[in-house]
Design a protein around this motif. Structure first.
Motif, PDB file in Angstrom:
ATOM      1  N   UNK A  27       0.813  -1.119   0.005  1.00  0.00           N
ATOM      2  CA  UNK A  27      -0.086   0.094   0.023  1.00  0.00           C
ATOM      3  C   UNK A  27       0.867   1.219  -0.025  1.00  0.00           C
ATOM      4  N   UNK A  28       0.522   2.147  -1.008  1.00  0.00           N
ATOM      5  CA  UNK A  28       1.442   3.376  -1.034  1.00  0.00           C
ATOM      6  C   UNK A  28       0.510   4.569  -0.881  1.00  0.00           C
ATOM      7  N   UNK A  29       0.612   5.289   0.190  1.00  0.00           N
ATOM      8  CA  UNK A  29      -0.146   6.488   0.329  1.00  0.00           C
ATOM      9  C   UNK A  29      -1.693   5.875   0.364  1.00  0.00           C
ATOM     10  N   UNK A  30      -1.912   5.190   1.027  1.00  0.00           N
ATOM     11  CA  UNK A  30      -3.243   4.651   1.089  1.00  0.00           C
ATOM     12  C   UNK A  30      -3.803   4.040  -0.118  1.00  0.00           C
ATOM     13  N   UNK A  31      -3.226   3.708  -1.207  1.00  0.00           N
ATOM     14  CA  UNK A  31      -3.664   2.957  -2.539  1.00  0.00           C
ATOM     15  C   UNK A  31      -2.960   1.745  -2.682  1.00  0.00           C
ATOM     16  N   UNK A  32      -3.385   0.888  -3.347  1.00  0.00           N
ATOM     17  CA  UNK A  32      -2.784  -0.381  -3.716  1.00  0.00           C
ATOM     18  C   UNK A  32      -1.525   0.104  -4.571  1.00  0.00           C
TER      19      UNK A  32
END
Length: 102
Positions: A27-32
């Motif tokens: 997860x990167x900055x809340x996104x997959x």
């Protein structure tokens, strides 16, 4: 839940990486990560540290990344993941160092 925390840097991008045991979710900055980086080479770059260490699908990663462009961010994340893996086990250091990630 216990995390291994590491920082990756590339140019002006800084990635704070939280590594924990799991099933391979990134997860990167809340996104997959596939949603955050839609360009396939960046996705491969991020997963490369796990492939070289032969631990694909064994760790979950949460990343907060700021600064730089997408390329620099992807490289900073790759660097941070490699640093976190080396903190987990010194056995991962040689293949990651040979590839230039640590």
């Amino acid at each position: 839940m216990e995390y291994t925390i590491a920082t990756g840097r590339r140019k002006t991008a800084i990635a704070r990486v939280y590594l924990s045991g799991g099933s391979g979710n990134i997860t990167i900055n809340g996104k997959h990560y596939e949603e955050y980086f839609t360009h396939l080479p960046y996705q491969v770059m991020i997963a490369e540290s796990f492939r070289l260490s032969e631990v694909e699908g064994q760790y979950d990663v949460k990343v907060n990344v700021i600064g730089g462009g997408l390329s620099s961010q992807a490289e900073a994340i790759r660097h941070g993941i490699a640093q976190a893996l080396v903190k987990e086990s010194e056995d991962f250091k040689k293949p990651l160092k040979d590839a230039g990630f640590v």
